[in-house]
Design a protein around this motif. Structure first.
Motif, PDB file in Angstrom:
ATOM      1  N   GLU A  39       0.837  -1.202   0.000  1.00 39.33           N
ATOM      2  CA  GLU A  39       0.000   0.000   0.000  1.00 39.33           C
ATOM      3  C   GLU A  39       0.872   1.251   0.000  1.00 39.33           C
ATOM      4  O   GLU A  39       1.970   1.267   0.559  1.00 39.33           O
ATOM      5  CB  GLU A  39      -0.911   0.039   1.233  1.00 39.33           C
ATOM      6  CG  GLU A  39      -1.869  -1.132   1.348  1.00 39.33           C
ATOM      7  CD  GLU A  39      -2.949  -1.171   0.282  1.00 39.33           C
ATOM      8  OE1 GLU A  39      -3.158  -0.155  -0.414  1.00 39.33           O
ATOM      9  OE2 GLU A  39      -3.590  -2.228   0.149  1.00 39.33           O
ATOM     10  N   PHE A  40       0.373   2.310  -0.619  1.00 41.55           N
ATOM     11  CA  PHE A  40       1.040   3.601  -0.611  1.00 41.55           C
ATOM     12  C   PHE A  40       0.744   4.309   0.712  1.00 41.55           C
ATOM     13  O   PHE A  40      -0.204   3.953   1.420  1.00 41.55           O
ATOM     14  CB  PHE A  40       0.550   4.457  -1.786  1.00 41.55           C
ATOM     15  CG  PHE A  40       1.036   3.974  -3.119  1.00 41.55           C
ATOM     16  CD1 PHE A  40       2.158   4.545  -3.710  1.00 41.55           C
ATOM     17  CD2 PHE A  40       0.384   2.951  -3.790  1.00 41.55           C
ATOM     18  CE1 PHE A  40       2.625   4.102  -4.943  1.00 41.55           C
ATOM     19  CE2 PHE A  40       0.839   2.505  -5.024  1.00 41.55           C
ATOM     20  CZ  PHE A  40       1.959   3.079  -5.600  1.00 41.55           C
ATOM     21  N   VAL A  41       1.515   5.335   1.040  1.00 41.80           N
ATOM     22  CA  VAL A  41       1.283   6.083   2.281  1.00 41.80           C
ATOM     23  C   VAL A  41       0.149   7.091   2.086  1.00 41.80           C
ATOM     24  O   VAL A  41      -0.142   7.514   0.968  1.00 41.80           O
ATOM     25  CB  VAL A  41       2.560   6.807   2.763  1.00 41.80           C
ATOM     26  CG1 VAL A  41       3.646   5.819   3.114  1.00 41.80           C
ATOM     27  CG2 VAL A  41       3.061   7.801   1.750  1.00 41.80           C
ATOM     28  N   GLY A  42      -0.482   7.439   3.222  1.00 38.17           N
ATOM     29  CA  GLY A  42      -1.490   8.491   3.197  1.00 38.17           C
ATOM     30  C   GLY A  42      -2.909   8.027   2.941  1.00 38.17           C
ATOM     31  O   GLY A  42      -3.782   8.860   2.699  1.00 38.17           O
ATOM     32  N   PHE A  46       1.132   1.227   9.845  1.00 36.08           N
ATOM     33  CA  PHE A  46      -0.139   1.882  10.131  1.00 36.08           C
ATOM     34  C   PHE A  46      -0.019   2.711  11.395  1.00 36.08           C
ATOM     35  O   PHE A  46       0.732   2.376  12.301  1.00 36.08           O
ATOM     36  CB  PHE A  46      -1.252   0.852  10.333  1.00 36.08           C
ATOM     37  CG  PHE A  46      -1.648   0.122   9.093  1.00 36.08           C
ATOM     38  CD1 PHE A  46      -2.425   0.736   8.128  1.00 36.08           C
ATOM     39  CD2 PHE A  46      -1.244  -1.188   8.881  1.00 36.08           C
ATOM     40  CE1 PHE A  46      -2.798   0.067   6.981  1.00 36.08           C
ATOM     41  CE2 PHE A  46      -1.607  -1.869   7.734  1.00 36.08           C
ATOM     42  CZ  PHE A  46      -2.392  -1.244   6.786  1.00 36.08           C
ATOM     43  N   GLU A  47      -0.790   3.785  11.449  1.00 39.28           N
ATOM     44  CA  GLU A  47      -0.997   4.515  12.683  1.00 39.28           C
ATOM     45  C   GLU A  47      -2.498   4.592  12.893  1.00 39.28           C
ATOM     46  O   GLU A  47      -3.272   4.524  11.945  1.00 39.28           O
ATOM     47  CB  GLU A  47      -0.373   5.911  12.624  1.00 39.28           C
ATOM     48  CG  GLU A  47      -1.050   6.858  11.658  1.00 39.28           C
ATOM     49  CD  GLU A  47      -0.407   8.241  11.634  1.00 39.28           C
ATOM     50  OE1 GLU A  47       0.635   8.441  12.278  1.00 39.28           O
ATOM     51  OE2 GLU A  47      -0.967   9.123  10.961  1.00 39.28           O
ATOM     52  N   ARG A  66      -4.279   4.571   9.277  1.00 42.84           N
ATOM     53  CA  ARG A  66      -3.722   5.321   8.150  1.00 42.84           C
ATOM     54  C   ARG A  66      -2.348   4.751   7.822  1.00 42.84           C
ATOM     55  O   ARG A  66      -1.546   4.464   8.716  1.00 42.84           O
ATOM     56  CB  ARG A  66      -3.609   6.793   8.501  1.00 42.84           C
ATOM     57  CG  ARG A  66      -3.038   7.639   7.364  1.00 42.84           C
ATOM     58  CD  ARG A  66      -3.214   9.123   7.607  1.00 42.84           C
ATOM     59  NE  ARG A  66      -4.653   9.410   7.638  1.00 42.84           N
ATOM     60  CZ  ARG A  66      -5.209  10.315   8.436  1.00 42.84           C
ATOM     61  NH1 ARG A  66      -4.483  11.020   9.261  1.00 42.84           N
ATOM     62  NH2 ARG A  66      -6.508  10.523   8.392  1.00 42.84           N
ATOM     63  N   SER A  67      -2.057   4.588   6.528  1.00 43.57           N
ATOM     64  CA  SER A  67      -0.751   4.082   6.100  1.00 43.57           C
ATOM     65  C   SER A  67       0.278   5.212   6.161  1.00 43.57           C
ATOM     66  O   SER A  67       0.040   6.312   5.674  1.00 43.57           O
ATOM     67  CB  SER A  67      -0.833   3.494   4.688  1.00 43.57           C
ATOM     68  OG  SER A  67      -1.336   4.441   3.772  1.00 43.57           O
TER      69      SER A  67
END
Length: 195
Positions: A60-63, A164-165, A180-181
Motif C-alpha cells: 500500500e502507498f502512504v497516506g 499503520f498509525e 492510516r498508512s
C-alpha cells in the motif's frame, strides 16, 4: 513433431550431456561470502542484477485510510533471498515469516519460485509503472502471479516499509477508517532505475 512440453526436457538433457562431456562454457564456484557463483567463459555478458529491486516493498502507498490493518510486505536481497511478510494490528511493523529465492530472468525481470505454495507456483517480478504518470518507475514493483505455468493477476508494491498509525475518531468523517498508512521509519532513499 516436438511439443512445447518436450522442449524443457530436451534442454535439460542437453545441459546434462554437456556437463558429463566436460563442457567448460560455465565454471561454478563459491565467492568469498560463500555464495554459489557461475562464471561464463563464452564471452557473453550475464544479465545485470537489478539493483533497484533490493530493499523493502509494501502493498500500500502512504497516506490512505483503512478499516483493517493488514498489509503484505516483500524484501529482496542481493544474495538471492526474497522475504514475504506483513504488518498487522498486533505487530504494527513488518514481520517477515516466509523466505524464497529469486533468480535473474534477463535484464529487467526476476523469477521467485514458490515451492510450498498451494496456489501460485512463481512470481515474475519487474519494475512497475507509476499510476499517475504511466511511466516505468523504480519506486513501484510489479509482481505477476504464475499459476499452472500461466502469468495472471498483477500486484503492485511501493518501495519502502509502510506501517499503520491509528487515526483519532475526531479526524474521521462519515465512514471512519481507524488506520492510516504511514512510513515506518521515514521514506526510503531515492532509487536509480538503471541496473
Amino acid at each position: 513433431m516436438i511439443h512445447r512440453r518436450h522442449i524443457g526436457v530436451l534442454a535439460a538433457l542437453v545441459v546434462a550431456v554437456s556437463a558429463s562431456c566436460g563442457d567448460d562454457t560455465a565454471q561454478q564456484g563459491t565467492d568469498t561470502a560463500g555464495t554459489s557463483t557461475t562464471a561464463d567463459t563464452t564471452g557473453a555478458e550475464p544479465p545485470q542484477l537489478p539493483s533497484w529491486l533490493f530493499g523493502s516493498w509494501s502493498a500500500e502507498f502512504v497516506g490512505f485510510d483503512f478499516n483493517v490493518c493488514a498489509m503484505e510486505h516483500l524484501q529482496f536481497h542481493a544474495d538471492g533471498r526474497a522475504l514475504q511478510g506483513a504488518v498487522t494490528c498486533e505487530t504494527m511493523v513488518p514481520v517477515f515469516d516466509k523466505e524464497f529465492t529469486w533468480e535473474a530472468a534477463g535484464d529487467d525481470m526476476v523469477i521467485v519460485q514458490l515451492p510450498d505454495s498451494e496456489y501460485e507456483e512463481a512470481w515474475q517480478v519487474r519494475m512497475g509503472t507509476d499510476p499517475r504518470t504511466s511511466e516505468k518507475d523504480c519506486d513501484v514493483l510489479e509482481v505477476v502471479l504464475v499459476v499452472a505455468g500461466v502469468p495472471g493477476d498483477k500486484r503492485h508494491y511501493v518501495r519502502g516499509e509502510v506501517c499503520f498509525e491509528t487515526v483519532p475518531a475526531e479526524e474521521g468523517v462519515g465512514n471512519w477508517d481507524p488506520y492510516r498508512s504511514v512510513w515506518c521509519d521515514g521514506p526510503p532513499l531515492a532509487c536509480e532505475s538503471s541496473p
